[in-house]
Design a protein around this motif. Structure first.
Motif, PDB file in Angstrom:
ATOM      1  N   VAL A  33       0.821  -1.207   0.000  1.00  0.00           N
ATOM      2  CA  VAL A  33       0.000   0.000   0.000  1.00  0.00           C
ATOM      3  C   VAL A  33       0.856   1.259   0.000  1.00  0.00           C
ATOM      4  O   VAL A  33       1.779   1.399   0.814  1.00  0.00           O
ATOM      5  CB  VAL A  33      -0.932   0.024   1.234  1.00  0.00           C
ATOM      6  CG1 VAL A  33      -1.779   1.290   1.239  1.00  0.00           C
ATOM      7  CG2 VAL A  33      -1.819  -1.212   1.250  1.00  0.00           C
ATOM      8  N   HIS A  34       0.539   2.166  -0.907  1.00  0.00           N
ATOM      9  CA  HIS A  34       1.068   3.531  -0.896  1.00  0.00           C
ATOM     10  C   HIS A  34      -0.129   4.458  -0.687  1.00  0.00           C
ATOM     11  O   HIS A  34      -1.139   4.324  -1.400  1.00  0.00           O
ATOM     12  CB  HIS A  34       1.747   3.874  -2.220  1.00  0.00           C
ATOM     13  CG  HIS A  34       2.911   2.982  -2.566  1.00  0.00           C
ATOM     14  ND1 HIS A  34       4.178   3.174  -2.052  1.00  0.00           N
ATOM     15  CD2 HIS A  34       2.996   1.891  -3.366  1.00  0.00           C
ATOM     16  CE1 HIS A  34       4.989   2.251  -2.527  1.00  0.00           C
ATOM     17  NE2 HIS A  34       4.296   1.453  -3.338  1.00  0.00           N
ATOM     18  N   LEU A 147      -1.754  -1.358  -4.014  1.00  0.00           N
ATOM     19  CA  LEU A 147      -2.904  -0.489  -3.786  1.00  0.00           C
ATOM     20  C   LEU A 147      -2.420   0.940  -3.619  1.00  0.00           C
ATOM     21  O   LEU A 147      -1.614   1.244  -2.733  1.00  0.00           O
ATOM     22  CB  LEU A 147      -3.657  -0.946  -2.532  1.00  0.00           C
ATOM     23  CG  LEU A 147      -4.860  -0.105  -2.099  1.00  0.00           C
ATOM     24  CD1 LEU A 147      -5.951  -0.105  -3.173  1.00  0.00           C
ATOM     25  CD2 LEU A 147      -5.414  -0.617  -0.778  1.00  0.00           C
ATOM     26  N   LEU A 148      -2.894   1.820  -4.486  1.00  0.00           N
ATOM     27  CA  LEU A 148      -2.573   3.238  -4.427  1.00  0.00           C
ATOM     28  C   LEU A 148      -3.805   3.970  -3.894  1.00  0.00           C
ATOM     29  O   LEU A 148      -4.846   3.987  -4.552  1.00  0.00           O
ATOM     30  CB  LEU A 148      -2.207   3.763  -5.819  1.00  0.00           C
ATOM     31  CG  LEU A 148      -1.096   2.999  -6.554  1.00  0.00           C
ATOM     32  CD1 LEU A 148      -0.928   3.549  -7.974  1.00  0.00           C
ATOM     33  CD2 LEU A 148       0.214   3.074  -5.798  1.00  0.00           C
ATOM     34  N   LEU A 149      -3.685   4.540  -2.708  1.00  0.00           N
ATOM     35  CA  LEU A 149      -4.807   5.219  -2.058  1.00  0.00           C
ATOM     36  C   LEU A 149      -4.550   6.714  -1.997  1.00  0.00           C
ATOM     37  O   LEU A 149      -3.680   7.174  -1.249  1.00  0.00           O
ATOM     38  CB  LEU A 149      -5.001   4.672  -0.634  1.00  0.00           C
ATOM     39  CG  LEU A 149      -5.497   3.236  -0.509  1.00  0.00           C
ATOM     40  CD1 LEU A 149      -5.557   2.833   0.956  1.00  0.00           C
ATOM     41  CD2 LEU A 149      -6.867   3.082  -1.160  1.00  0.00           C
ATOM     42  N   GLY A 150      -5.275   7.474  -2.812  1.00  0.00           N
ATOM     43  CA  GLY A 150      -5.101   8.915  -2.820  1.00  0.00           C
ATOM     44  C   GLY A 150      -3.821   9.367  -3.490  1.00  0.00           C
ATOM     45  O   GLY A 150      -3.465  10.546  -3.418  1.00  0.00           O
ATOM     46  N   VAL A 151      -3.112   8.437  -4.131  1.00  0.00           N
ATOM     47  CA  VAL A 151      -1.896   8.765  -4.879  1.00  0.00           C
ATOM     48  C   VAL A 151      -1.978   8.091  -6.240  1.00  0.00           C
ATOM     49  O   VAL A 151      -2.760   7.164  -6.448  1.00  0.00           O
ATOM     50  CB  VAL A 151      -0.619   8.308  -4.142  1.00  0.00           C
ATOM     51  CG1 VAL A 151      -0.461   9.042  -2.825  1.00  0.00           C
ATOM     52  CG2 VAL A 151      -0.614   6.798  -3.914  1.00  0.00           C
ATOM     53  N   ALA A 155       3.946   7.473  -7.130  1.00  0.00           N
ATOM     54  CA  ALA A 155       4.338   6.929  -5.832  1.00  0.00           C
ATOM     55  C   ALA A 155       4.532   5.414  -5.873  1.00  0.00           C
ATOM     56  O   ALA A 155       4.739   4.799  -4.825  1.00  0.00           O
ATOM     57  CB  ALA A 155       3.275   7.272  -4.786  1.00  0.00           C
ATOM     58  N   ASP A 156       4.491   4.832  -7.044  1.00  0.00           N
ATOM     59  CA  ASP A 156       4.473   3.371  -7.205  1.00  0.00           C
ATOM     60  C   ASP A 156       5.893   2.821  -7.339  1.00  0.00           C
ATOM     61  O   ASP A 156       6.481   2.840  -8.421  1.00  0.00           O
ATOM     62  CB  ASP A 156       3.632   3.034  -8.446  1.00  0.00           C
ATOM     63  CG  ASP A 156       3.450   1.553  -8.679  1.00  0.00           C
ATOM     64  OD1 ASP A 156       4.037   0.760  -7.936  1.00  0.00           O
ATOM     65  OD2 ASP A 156       2.704   1.205  -9.620  1.00  0.00           O
ATOM     66  N   LEU A 161      11.178  -1.171  -9.758  1.00  0.00           N
ATOM     67  CA  LEU A 161      11.543  -2.575  -9.983  1.00  0.00           C
ATOM     68  C   LEU A 161      11.508  -2.900 -11.473  1.00  0.00           C
ATOM     69  O   LEU A 161      12.432  -3.533 -12.004  1.00  0.00           O
ATOM     70  CB  LEU A 161      10.577  -3.479  -9.210  1.00  0.00           C
ATOM     71  CG  LEU A 161      10.639  -4.979  -9.509  1.00  0.00           C
ATOM     72  CD1 LEU A 161      11.965  -5.571  -9.077  1.00  0.00           C
ATOM     73  CD2 LEU A 161       9.464  -5.708  -8.833  1.00  0.00           C
ATOM     74  N   ALA A 162      10.460  -2.450 -12.162  1.00  0.00           N
ATOM     75  CA  ALA A 162      10.347  -2.705 -13.598  1.00  0.00           C
ATOM     76  C   ALA A 162      11.512  -2.077 -14.362  1.00  0.00           C
ATOM     77  O   ALA A 162      12.045  -2.687 -15.302  1.00  0.00           O
ATOM     78  CB  ALA A 162       9.017  -2.160 -14.124  1.00  0.00           C
ATOM     79  N   GLU A 163      11.915  -0.877 -13.977  1.00  0.00           N
ATOM     80  CA  GLU A 163      13.054  -0.231 -14.637  1.00  0.00           C
ATOM     81  C   GLU A 163      14.314  -1.082 -14.525  1.00  0.00           C
ATOM     82  O   GLU A 163      15.076  -1.215 -15.491  1.00  0.00           O
ATOM     83  CB  GLU A 163      13.324   1.136 -14.005  1.00  0.00           C
ATOM     84  CG  GLU A 163      12.308   2.213 -14.332  1.00  0.00           C
ATOM     85  CD  GLU A 163      12.669   3.528 -13.666  1.00  0.00           C
ATOM     86  OE1 GLU A 163      12.700   4.550 -14.367  1.00  0.00           O
ATOM     87  OE2 GLU A 163      12.920   3.538 -12.441  1.00  0.00           O
TER      88      GLU A 163
END
Length: 265
Positions: A33-34, A147-151, A155-156, A161-163
């Protein structure tokens, strides 16, 4: 817009848990969660009430994970006492202080509670911070959800990691301070760093692919995505353009310009 005539309503823990389930949060799953609590509040119980709702949604077999890294490159990290970076918000700082929380013992820490908490957090010092053998990489390995809450996706951390999986060419010189042999030691490393605003491109990519669910959570918006879907979509885009997340040279973005300069260096 909220004002004195239209105040935000206060949401109960149970209501927020129901919203999270409706969004698709898996009971028994791993959930990273962010969050920006100011976008969601008020929730009964404050930041602790939101954490309660998240734990209700994943259930006792679920594992809840939040970023918990330090805000200082110069001070040695103490997992029991060093506050989470101010940039992570009040929920992350509240979470890392709760009983039963497990926290990484390195400065790029994550905190977690649940059956997979130690597997997520017990990693060697990851350099750069979000390599596959890092907490965010462990969430990916466990087929966790993000889960991105309010962002938004800026902020992910899973996009960092993908980069690294895509082996982007930019690395900025950084250092971190750790305790070694009884004293503080600075460790240099190269980080795939930039302003991260370009990460918001992933919002459209994931929505177009049908891989992201969105919906109301308290007074804000939640975005829910499988970690593996984030990495899959982002690495496909990075294969076509390794610099897709950087602002163009004429955008006057100092951080992205520094990232581009690191390639030439």
């Amino acid at each position: 817009m909220t004002d004195e005539h239209h105040p935000r309503r206060e949401w109960s823990r149970e209501e927020v848990a129901d919203q999270l389930r409706a969004l698709g949060v898996k009971e028994g799953g791993v959930l990273l969660v962010h969050t920006a609590f100011r976008a969601l509040r008020p929730i009964h119980g404050g930041p602790g009430g939101l954490i309660d709702a998240l734990r209700m949604a994943i259930g006792p077999r679920g594992t809840l994970v939040m970023p918990s890294w330090t805000g200082s490159d110069e001070e040695p990290f103490d997992p029991a006492a060093t506050p989470a970076s101010d940039d992570l918000g009040v929920v992350a700082e509240t979470f890392r202080q709760l009983p039963g929380i497990v926290r990484s013992d390195h400065p790029f820490a994550f905190a977690a509670i649940g059956p997979h908490a130690r597997r997520v957090t017990d990693t060697p010092l990851p350099l750069p911070p979000h390599v596959p053998d890092s907490p965010v990489g462990r969430v990916h390995d466990l087929d966790g959800q993000v889960l991105l809450l309010g962002v938004n996706h800026d902020a992910d951390t899973t996009l960092h990691l993908a980069e690294l999986i895509a082996d982007v060419p930019y690395r900025l010189p950084k250092h971190i301070t750790v305790w070694r042999d009884g004293g503080p030691v600075q460790i240099p490393y190269g980080e795939n760093d930039h302003c991260c605003q370009g990460f918001d491109l992933a919002d459209g990519w994931l929505r177009e692919a049908g891989m992201q669910t969105e919906g109301p959570v308290a007074n804000g918006v939640g975005r829910l995505i499988r970690s593996r879907d984030i990495v899959r979509v982002a690495t496909e885009r990075l294969a076509g353009d390794p610099l897709v997340f950087l602002h163009a040279p004429d955008a006057n973005c100092e951080e992205c310009d520094e990232a581009r300069a690191s390639i030439r260096a």
